[in-house]
Scaffold this active site. Sequence first.
Site, mmCIF file in Angstrom:
data_model
loop_
_atom_site.group_PDB
_atom_site.id
_atom_site.type_symbol
_atom_site.label_atom_id
_atom_site.label_comp_id
_atom_site.label_asym_id
_atom_site.label_seq_id
_atom_site.Cartn_x
_atom_site.Cartn_y
_atom_site.Cartn_z
ATOM 1 N N LYS B 79 -9.652 0.225 3.655
ATOM 2 C CA LYS B 79 -8.516 0.045 2.602
ATOM 3 C C LYS B 79 -8.980 -1.396 1.787
ATOM 4 O O LYS B 79 -9.695 -2.058 2.437
ATOM 5 C CB LYS B 79 -7.222 -0.467 3.392
ATOM 6 C CG LYS B 79 -5.999 -0.621 2.457
ATOM 7 C CD LYS B 79 -4.860 -0.789 3.347
ATOM 8 C CE LYS B 79 -3.387 -0.955 2.663
ATOM 9 N NZ LYS B 79 -2.399 -1.228 3.645
ATOM 10 N N SER B 154 1.656 1.909 2.210
ATOM 11 C CA SER B 154 0.646 1.570 1.357
ATOM 12 C C SER B 154 -0.789 2.126 1.574
ATOM 13 O O SER B 154 -1.645 2.035 0.677
ATOM 14 C CB SER B 154 0.627 0.052 1.073
ATOM 15 O OG SER B 154 0.203 -0.516 2.405
ATOM 16 N N SER B 178 2.792 1.467 6.704
ATOM 17 C CA SER B 178 2.065 1.605 5.902
ATOM 18 C C SER B 178 0.701 2.307 6.428
ATOM 19 O O SER B 178 -0.138 2.758 5.696
ATOM 20 C CB SER B 178 1.292 0.558 5.051
ATOM 21 O OG SER B 178 2.261 0.007 4.104
#
Lengths: 476, 487
Positions: B79, B154, B178
């Site tokens: 990420k 997310s 997330s």
Amino acid sequence: MPPADWEPVIGLEVHAQLLTRSKIFCGCSTAFGAPANTQVCPVCLGLPGALPALNRGAVTMAIRAGKAFGCKIAERSIFARKNYFYPDLPKGYQISQFELPICDGGAIPVPQADGSIRKVGLTRIHLEEDAGKNVHAQNGSHVDLNRSGVPLIEIVGNPELRSAEDASEYLKALRLALIYLGVNDGNMEEGSFRCDANVSVRKRGATSLGTRVELKNINSFRFVRQAIEFEIERQVALLESGGKVSQETRLFDHEKGETRPMRSKEEANDYRYFPEPDLPPLVVSREWLDSVQTPKLPHQQMAELSAAGVSTADARTITADPRLVDLHGRIAAAAGKEGARRAAHVVVGEIARAVNEGALDLGAPKFRPEQIAEVFRLQDEGTLSSTAAREVISEVIQTGRAPAQVVAEKGLSQVSDEGALESVVLAVLEKNPAEVERYKGGKKNLLGFFVGQAMKELKGKGNPGVLNALFKKRLE
Amino acid sequence: MSAPLLPLSALCRAFERREAKPSEALEASLRRIARIDGKVHAFLRLTEEEARSAARESDERRARNAPLSALDGVPIAIKDLFCQRGVETTAGSRILAGYVPPYDATVVRKLREGGAVLVGKLNMDEFAMGSSTENSAFGPTRNPWDLSRTPGGSSGGSAAAVAAKMVPGTLGTDTGGSIRQPAALVGCVGLKPTYGRVSRYGVVAFASSLDQVGPFAEDVRGAALLLQAIAGRDENDQTSSSRPVPDYATALEGGARGLRIGIPAEYFGEGLDPEVEASVRSAMDALGREGATLVPISLPNSPHAIATYYIVATAEASSNLARYDGIRYGHRAQGPRSLIELYERTRAEGFGAEVKRRILLGTYALSAGYYDAYYLRSQKIRTLIRRDFEQVFAAGIDAVASPTSPTPAFKLGEKIDDPLAMYLNDIYTVPANLAGLPGISIPCGFSRAGLPIGLQLIGRPFEEAALLRIARAAERAVGVPARELPL
């Protein structure tokens, strides 16, 4: 000075940089004076993702101060974020302590003119990180973050002080105590010891406090006195003319000798304190607490010196610097009987002079205390006159050379041998028959004259005591 | 050629048996990314050169039979919230566009030390705030099962990259769901470890007391291998735990016999899609057939979790994001006339709408006069939520089972203008964050429309080994049949 019916109420907040080698939340150096932004890392630069890791050395120093001042050391204290925007604050918050500081209560012992000790109460001592520095230059404003993350303790005093003089004495005592404890260097110029003052006035006899004003930028003892005096007069004049003091922060302008508003309450920051989620609660174990040693404070050393026979004046001079206290103690220990008093004379005399003249670095003295004791011994056994002894001591503390060598080179040893002095005594008596007659006729104070004549012959190296005895023997 | 990669654990085995080489696996991964990421947009950037040289070094080690770890040579993507030395790291935000960190996050360092091949940085909601990856300043990621839908968020890029078999494993972060929610929405495994199990050092912070790093993989074993590589105490993160890290792979096949699985009534209420409920209940029944006991339980304070979360998380975020001020790095507004204007314009230009909304919420919650009513109160509720779980575990429950997300993947744009609807996506995942507990989402079926559905399991603190074992038992019991991606 304010009219007698107004009473000033003053409390000081002192920020003292702790003498750790590395910063409070990272391993960067705390050394002063490095080129801008060379002692920085992701943590003290506040880079994305960086996290604080607590330096336990800083905590130990806060504990030492807390123990020495009789604070209650919290078994569990909490770091908190103080949020505000400023270019020298890289994270947009300062890691400090708010609701649960490491030290609670306590007092600073402040020596008074009459020799007594006044205890000025503390509210708290807490740990926090320093911010960086904004530097304004012709080509714009810059930020130096070398100081960002340097460990501080904030020492918050109770509003127990009643005059600018009180405040100044408190500040001096606190500064010296921190230097004794080895946690701060007391350097106000470099900003490692900084002071803010909260000042209010009230009608004498009133129990509630007046509206307080916070004074900043008062970084010398003189400015502290000037700023507080100005502020007291300003507030009294304001109140006497029917005005009201507004709660605000004022800056001291030392060129004009006055305070002026920095920001008012309306514009005051809401710091939005909340517990720092990146640091677990700070837990101080019994073992940790017990392992922290606290050296004696100035007033304790003062009492010990007095008890050992050192005069009050000498003791004051010695306790003004813990290194002098240390030297004194070591010389006294090496000197034995009467050591404390004699060592005090040396410290206040030859050592203080050498320091003033730049001939002695107290941080790295070249001599050993035993050498001073050796000079005392030479004096006691009659080899050195007191004048010669002082000369030898001066030389030894500057060079560290062996006393015997100094005595020999300078030819300072005095003649005490009766056989060697006998001939000089006889020669003096022979040359001065008239005086001998007058002495015998009762003018006993002529003894000094004979000794003086002999000393002249001996170029000052005769032992005056032995000469005295020899002349007496011959003349009576 | 763009054959899908093997799942992570299978790839590791293939490396061991010399049936595959790290550089071949990397090239396969890069080819697949090149072919399909134009549609999915999981990646914000690739680090091909660095990856190729790492893969060659790994080839050598594998040839000498001297791998650095089980993961040596496995292509991994992360990420864009993890700082990687020399590689742009944006956290999905315009305010950090062009920002290149000078240091590696601890998990990045650990991956490197284990020989993993870092392939690139994955898309995300700005500063991990969102549940759809639509809050990325660099365009949304799409769900590989239906390109008109969100992969969740997310960590949407991390989930989609694994689901689309572009890389066998990725890292994400989970502050309120997330990792688990996007894993559920794309049909892969996503694990949020116990708070403190994995270092947060070098992970761009959203909400410090909730953020936790975790892995995505196609199966439970893959997630276990990745967790193994990143877990453990880190002196740079003082909230990380010094509890020893067990071997997660060995206990994996212990089965479900004798386990007690709690089914909380509060997690099957209003708003739960009937297809999701049916799929999750049938997965739990399958676990029951494997020998687990299903126990109805109550977590009475969980319904307050979303409200609590949006105080705690936004309060911390308002402070964590204060450093983006245009002074030292990242975006800076041009030509400001004062310091205040520099701050205001930099932040107005640099942050997206959702980030601004949360900074405002959090600032408000911490303000003088409101702190007690909001922040302090929410901390108390947080304690109650944690206690609910403690009581359930103390009563002998081994794991709590629930849906991961109340609905399958929703359409892009469907909830973007309705923050409350968006926030409710995390209704079942947020309690584990507030309680600091490990949680995992595993695929448990598909909706009639062909969208994946996830089962969430929440375990005892620091008992990831037990949680993974239960998840593995459920994975085997449910046996979701393989489906072709419609790509």
